[in-house]
Design a protein around this motif. Structure first.
Motif, PDB file in Angstrom:
ATOM      1  N   THR A 111      -1.396  12.038  -1.328  1.00 13.59           N
ATOM      2  CA  THR A 111      -0.711  10.873  -1.889  1.00 13.59           C
ATOM      3  C   THR A 111       0.721  10.778  -1.381  1.00 13.59           C
ATOM      4  O   THR A 111       1.175   9.712  -0.938  1.00 13.59           O
ATOM      5  N   GLY A 112       1.430  11.889  -1.418  1.00 11.45           N
ATOM      6  CA  GLY A 112       2.822  11.878  -0.965  1.00 11.45           C
ATOM      7  C   GLY A 112       2.934  11.474   0.490  1.00 11.45           C
ATOM      8  O   GLY A 112       3.790  10.668   0.867  1.00 11.45           O
ATOM      9  N   LYS A 113       2.046  12.007   1.313  1.00 11.46           N
ATOM     10  CA  LYS A 113       2.116  11.700   2.744  1.00 11.46           C
ATOM     11  C   LYS A 113       1.723  10.237   3.000  1.00 11.46           C
ATOM     12  O   LYS A 113       2.307   9.561   3.857  1.00 11.46           O
ATOM     13  N   LEU A 114       0.744   9.771   2.266  1.00 15.67           N
ATOM     14  CA  LEU A 114       0.315   8.377   2.433  1.00 15.67           C
ATOM     15  C   LEU A 114       1.447   7.417   2.062  1.00 15.67           C
ATOM     16  O   LEU A 114       1.745   6.471   2.795  1.00 15.67           O
ATOM     17  N   VAL A 115       2.096   7.685   0.936  1.00 15.90           N
ATOM     18  CA  VAL A 115       3.186   6.808   0.491  1.00 15.90           C
ATOM     19  C   VAL A 115       4.349   6.855   1.486  1.00 15.90           C
ATOM     20  O   VAL A 115       4.874   5.820   1.912  1.00 15.90           O
ATOM     21  N   HIS A 116       4.754   8.063   1.873  1.00 16.17           N
ATOM     22  CA  HIS A 116       5.879   8.190   2.805  1.00 16.17           C
ATOM     23  C   HIS A 116       5.562   7.576   4.170  1.00 16.17           C
ATOM     24  O   HIS A 116       6.476   7.135   4.867  1.00 16.17           O
ATOM     25  N   GLY A 117       4.294   7.562   4.527  1.00 17.99           N
ATOM     26  CA  GLY A 117       3.920   6.966   5.799  1.00 17.99           C
ATOM     27  C   GLY A 117       4.322   5.499   5.888  1.00 17.99           C
ATOM     28  O   GLY A 117       4.576   4.983   6.971  1.00 17.99           O
ATOM     29  N   VAL A 118       4.383   4.830   4.741  1.00 16.62           N
ATOM     30  CA  VAL A 118       4.824   3.432   4.720  1.00 16.62           C
ATOM     31  C   VAL A 118       6.285   3.338   4.283  1.00 16.62           C
ATOM     32  O   VAL A 118       7.088   2.621   4.881  1.00 16.62           O
ATOM     33  N   LEU A 119       6.640   4.079   3.245  1.00 15.93           N
ATOM     34  CA  LEU A 119       7.993   4.046   2.672  1.00 15.93           C
ATOM     35  C   LEU A 119       9.034   4.559   3.663  1.00 15.93           C
ATOM     36  O   LEU A 119      10.168   4.068   3.698  1.00 15.93           O
TER      37      LEU A 119
END
Ligand SMILES: [Zn+2]
Length: 739
Positions: free
Chosen positions: A313-321
């Motif tokens: 989840t963290g990596k997925l969110v940061h991938g866009v953020l």
């Protein structure tokens, strides 16, 4: 910090009649300014760039008569929080609002509990986020403004127990909520806002109120759809219209908070880390994470998968953020997930594992208690050591870049238009199955949004499409470009068979890359079996080498799914073919009727592996180690063996590697005993030694290494660009820093 000083001054000017004297304000302001200056020395930039640790006592209506503010202030200090989320308004107001229909908490009386807490937090130098929960109201509000509420097809209001659901297209959102935000800012000057249920009615319910009917007709030129029908263009327009409205609300609220509270007074709707959950609420991950200065995540416990879900989840969110911004996540200190018990302690091991995996994914910690008073006080000890460790090591845990050569593609459009009403089965299961096989194989990966492939894909050696079926022509072109530049590709299931609206193409959009052409029946892409079939895959002996390294002693692999004939280009390799199901019982009948077919299970062309055998979906369901091994073998093959991490030693570890200038940071979360069993972890099992080798990026010498959890330096040996470190044992997690 100057901003804090001004805030307190203006409070005194705005509310000269408040009981506290002007002199007290100035004294408090001076003290606050001093505290803040200390903090400013350690971190700079606006609050949303430097507030890493959060706490939330989610106030119940009963709490005004039992909230021990001094005790919680002490708890804020003990747990090293820098920001607190305090319930302000929405369904329930915790301050005496001037809006008569803004329902005051049952036990609030004339008290301003929110304001008292906000002042206490500000006096302690903390950032204050005013929490809203604003998608429904009591009946008096409905009676006063019946046109502000969502209506079903019969014209009746949508209800949630005794409350009435407000419509996102009405004045409640356009006028009322912004004025409430302004009132809260004027009273207490929070740094920002979070709203729990900001996105209103979910996708399962179409609102037919007058506002929706008019707005939709204006924008779409059609009447609202009468039913949920993914093949109806008007229904698709309604989906897009509904997404767009949530973004309008996001921007509208931010305009309101900035106008009243200054440029850094930001509003944030809460977001789930699960794409499927975001879809059900019309929260567009790409649009939201792409425009937000930070993200408040509400993703408090593991679902059917393991703790590794949170690092993902963290990596997925940061991938866009972006990796320089922060994404704090609410973490339940009460029992949540498999059975919810709001006021009973979650076992510390279960809560902490979730937090550690969050750190491994770049998430910041945020303890969350429901209610301000508890008879089960064990929960007060869960967060403290984790928060203290985070404070001591925070410089290693933010503003870093993932070091991974494998990207796993996701797309919310795929969740919506291919997944439709079955995204868990069609979209999430293959994604989870594939990423869990990477975790098992200790292969670091990053989730990558398909639209950012060209921007972020440069360092990737292999790209995975875990049954990503709905892809536009443009998205297919980006994948083609990645492969043309030398990237490896693994595509499973029916990847690229549909366009972005989920409509099947006559052939795979990436058929040229696959060297394989769809010849199956219409609708095959959603006709997947819920049952584990008694089918197998046969290994083609002369094509075993290189790609199926782990299977020297078997001619077959268990499968469990079904496959259809396909037209293949000349020159492709087919290392796996389908063996059709045969009986399991009685044993006398359990023999292969047709030991070999020409139906491909795996097709290789150049550096592209097309795996129509949906091993990833089946692994998430059946959890066969052979399936995980096959997927990992394919990834290593597609990446040309270029994986920047090697780990020797027994056990299951989620391995995440990052770089900062001059150093590598590697997380190892010990999942050995946490498994996939439906349990709640209450115990820890230490691992044996791990031998870790990291391929050093440019600028990292590898001469020094440190274990951040064991809290000691260790020897690192460097050879051929790889640093090697021994971790004697991992109890729950370890973080290795190599500089
Ligand atoms: Zn409506």
């Amino acid at each position: 910090m100057v901003g804090v000083y001004h805030r307190s001054l203006s409070l005194g000017i705005l509310f000269p009649s408040m009981k506290t004297s002007r002199r007290d304000f100035l004294t408090a302001a001076a003290a606050t300014a001093a505290t803040s200056q200390l903090r400013a020395a350690a971190a700079s930039g606006p609050w949303h760039q430097r507030t890493y640790r959060w706490g939330q006592t989610n106030i119940t209506e009963k709490d005004p008569v039992r909230y021990d503010i001094p005790w919680w202030r002490e708890f804020w200090k003990r747990t090293r929080v820098q920001g607190v989320i305090i319930n302000a308004g929405g369904i329930v107001a915790y301050y005496p609002s001037k809006f008569p229909l803004h329902h005051r908490a049952e036990f609030l009386g004339d008290r301003d509990l929110y304001g008292e807490l906000a002042k206490a937090a500000h006096d302690d130098g903390l950032v204050v986020i005013a929490r809203m929960d604003s998608n429904r109201t009591a009946e008096d509000f409905f009676q006063a403004h019946p046109d502000w509420f969502a209506r079903n097809a019969s014209g009746n209001p949508y209800r949630a127990s005794d409350k009435y659901v407000t419509c996102v297209n009405g004045p409640y959102y356009d006028e009322y909520l912004p004025s409430v935000l302004k009132e809260i800012i004027d009273r207490s000057h929070p740094e920002g806002f979070a709203d729990n249920s900001w996105s209103g009615l979910g996708r399962d319910s179409i609102c037919y109120c007058e506002n929706c009917a008019r707005t939709f007709r204006d924008k779409a030129g059609a009447a609202l759809p009468r039913k949920h029908d993914w093949s109806d263009p008007v229904y698709r327009q309604w989906i897009e219209f509904s997404y767009a409205r949530r973004i309008e609300i996001w921007d509208l609220n931010n305009r309101a908070t900035k106008a009243a509270g200054g440029p850094d007074c930001l509003w944030f709707g809460m977001n789930s880390g699960a794409v499927t959950s975001q879809s059900r609420s019309f929260r567009d991950c790409k649009a939201i994470f792409g425009r937000a200065e930070m993200v408040f995540l509400d993703h408090q416990s593991r679902g059917t998968s393991g703790f590794e879900e949170n690092a993902d989840t963290g990596k997925l969110v940061h991938g866009v953020l972006g990796w320089d911004k922060i994404a704090p996540e609410s973490m339940a200190m009460y029992q949540a997930g498999r059975g919810t018990f709001r006021v009973a302690s979650k076992p510390a091991a279960e809560a902490r594992f979730w937090m550690y995996e969050g750190f491994a994914g770049g998430i910041q910690p945020w303890w969350h208690h429901i209610g301000a008073w508890h008879e089960d006080k064990r929960m007060y000890h869960t967060a403290e050591p984790v928060m203290k460790w985070h404070e001591a090591n925070e410089k290693y845990l933010v503003k870093r870049r993932p070091l991974a050569t494998v990207g796993v593609v996701w797309s919310q459009k795929n969740t919506d238009y291919y997944g439709q009403d079955r995204p868990a089965e069609l979209v999430d299961a293959p994604y989870r199955g594939f990423t869990e096989s990477l975790v098992r194989a200790r292969i670091p990966y990053v989730p990558i949004h398909i639209d950012y492939l060209e921007r972020d894909g440069a360092g990737l050696k292999a790209l995975v499409l875990p049954n990503v079926v709905a892809l536009s022509d443009g998205q297919c072109a980006a994948i083609r470009k990645f492969v043309a530049a030398g990237g490896g590709l693994i595509a499973t299931g029916f990847s690229s068979l549909c366009n972005e609206w989920g409509d099947a193409r006559p052939d795979f959009g990436l058929a040229d890359l696959f060297g394989a052409h769809f010849t199956g029946a219409a609708g095959a892409e959603r006709n997947v079996s819920a049952q584990t079939l008694h089918s197998y895959l046969r290994i083609t002996p002369e094509q075993r080498a290189g790609v199926l390294g782990g299977f020297d002693e078997t001619e077959i692999l268990p499968f469990g799914g079904t496959l259809q004939a396909m037209k293949l280009d000349a020159g492709v390799k087919v290392p796996l073919t389908f063996i059709a199901p045969f009986p399991v019982l009685p044993p006398e009948t359990s023999w292969m009727r047709e030991p070999k077919t020409d139906i491909p299970g795996l097709v290789l062309k150049g550096r592209v592996a097309f795996l129509p055998a949906e091993i990833d979906r089946l692994y998430s369901r059946d959890n066969l180690p052979d399936h995980a091994r096959l997927l990992a073998d394919l990834v290593r093959w597609a990446a040309g063996g270029d994986i920047p991490l090697r780990v020797e030693g027994r056990g299951v570890f989620d391995c995440s590697v990052y770089t900062q200038p001059g150093r590598v940071i590697a997380h190892f979360v010990n999942l050995t005993a946490t498994g996939r069993m439906p349990v709640t972890d209450d115990d820890l099992t230490p691992s044996g030694a791990l031998e870790v080798s990291v391929h050093l990026p440019a600028g990292v010498s590898g001469r020094a290494a440190r274990l951040l959890v064991a809290g000691k330096g260790v020897n690192a040996t460097v050879a051929s660009g790889w640093a090697r470190v021994t971790i004697p044992s991992v109890l729950d997690h370890e973080v290795v820093v190599i500089e």
